[in-house]
Design a protein around this motif. Structure first.
Motif, PDB file in Angstrom:
ATOM      1  N   SER A  48       0.802  -1.343  -0.006  1.00 53.42           N
ATOM      2  CA  SER A  48      -0.033  -0.217  -0.098  1.00 53.42           C
ATOM      3  C   SER A  48       0.725   1.137   0.026  1.00 53.42           C
ATOM      4  O   SER A  48       0.624   2.124  -0.609  1.00 53.42           O
ATOM      5  N   SER A  49       2.007   1.261   0.710  1.00 55.90           N
ATOM      6  CA  SER A  49       2.900   2.280   0.914  1.00 55.90           C
ATOM      7  C   SER A  49       3.729   2.454  -0.296  1.00 55.90           C
ATOM      8  O   SER A  49       4.121   3.771  -0.904  1.00 55.90           O
ATOM      9  N   HIS A  50       3.848   1.625  -1.167  1.00 58.61           N
ATOM     10  CA  HIS A  50       5.203   1.471  -2.020  1.00 58.61           C
ATOM     11  C   HIS A  50       4.272   1.383  -3.521  1.00 58.61           C
ATOM     12  O   HIS A  50       5.161   1.740  -4.479  1.00 58.61           O
ATOM     13  N   TYR A  51       3.130   0.779  -3.586  1.00 60.04           N
ATOM     14  CA  TYR A  51       2.683   0.540  -5.037  1.00 60.04           C
ATOM     15  C   TYR A  51       1.295   1.243  -5.337  1.00 60.04           C
ATOM     16  O   TYR A  51       1.225   2.025  -6.230  1.00 60.04           O
ATOM     17  N   GLU A  52       0.446   0.746  -4.435  1.00 57.31           N
ATOM     18  CA  GLU A  52      -0.997   1.116  -4.824  1.00 57.31           C
ATOM     19  C   GLU A  52      -1.717   1.421  -3.380  1.00 57.31           C
ATOM     20  O   GLU A  52      -1.651   0.500  -2.598  1.00 57.31           O
TER      21      GLU A  52
END
Length: 258
Positions: free
Chosen positions: A73-77
């Motif tokens: 969630s933090s790095h992609y979507e």
């Protein structure tokens, strides 16, 4: 519109974009980019997240699976999940209350389900309800990947409005010691009143409701504070990955029908 008029409005537009930049980022990420990725991949975001979990998380380790979802969630979507800050509040309350049976309305990808399941006391049971069959399929896989069987976590596919009246007869749930409302805030009040009407809340039961400030559940909060049957507390938090957007978890303690 003439260039002069457009230039006159430019400072206002810039001010609004700066002031509400966090909401603008959230809108772009959760609506525009997500819809584009859904169309291009043919998969929903929770399905893409689960594929990432399969290749990066340790099976049978719910804590590592949760951390992997947070990283996704933090790095992609942005996953629109509960996140670690709210998750700590939820786990602490489950451990403190040691409920024999928990009811979750709104399984989504299974993130909060894993939080509850790993904090349950020995012999504890969790029933989680998800209305969307495709989303429920992903959540079921995630729950089983984490190592929880159907005796501990039972996933029910259906709308909360239809499932709640059947909990006692069809799912042998006579009481819910702790309830988590995490589906649609506009349905919180209706479902709380359904739980009351079907006598599923024992005196002392805890009801937790996420997203009561953003997007908000004002009618639910007003009812809980004014009906005289609940003691209310609000845990102030921010959205996962968007801490500047203020949100909160409502904690209600049921005093009984009165």
């Amino acid at each position: 519109m003439s260039p002069a008029i457009a230039l006159a409005f430019l400072p206002l537009v810039v001010t609004l974009l700066v002031r509400y930049r966090h909401y603008f980022r959230l809108l772009v990420g959760t609506v525009l980019l997500r819809s584009l990725r859904d169309c291009l991949s043919g998969l929903r975001i929770e399905e893409r997240a689960f594929s990432y979990v399969l290749t990066h998380a340790l099976p049978g380790d719910p804590g590592h699976i949760l951390t992997t979802l947070d990283h996704w969630s933090s790095h992609y979507e942005y996953l629109s999940h509960m996140g670690p800050v709210k998750g700590q509040i939820l786990m602490r309350l489950v451990e403190e209350k040691a409920p024999a049976c928990v009811l979750e309305l709104g399984t989504y990808c299974g993130y909060s389900t894993l939080l509850i399941a790993q904090a349950l006391p020995p012999g504890g049971r969790l029933l989680t309800v998800e209305r969307d069959p495709r989303t429920a399929t992903v959540a079921e896989k995630l729950i089983r990947l984490a190592g929880f069987d159907e005796h501990t976590v039972e996933l029910i596919v259906g709308s909360s409005e239809e499932v709640i009246p059947c909990l006692r007869t069809q799912y042998q749930l006579s009481r819910a010691d702790l309830v988590l409302l995490i589906h649609r805030p506009r349905c919180y009040l209706r479902d709380l009143q359904l739980l009351e009407a079907h006598a599923l809340l024992p005196a002392g039961a805890t009801v937790l409701a996420d997203h009561v400030l953003f997007p908000g559940a004002p009618r639910f909060l007003q009812y809980a504070k004014s009906c005289g049957r609940y003691r209310c507390r609000l845990h102030h938090t921010g959205l996962p990955d968007f801490p500047a957007i203020k949100d909160g978890i409502a904690q209600l303690t049921y005093a009984g029908p009165g």
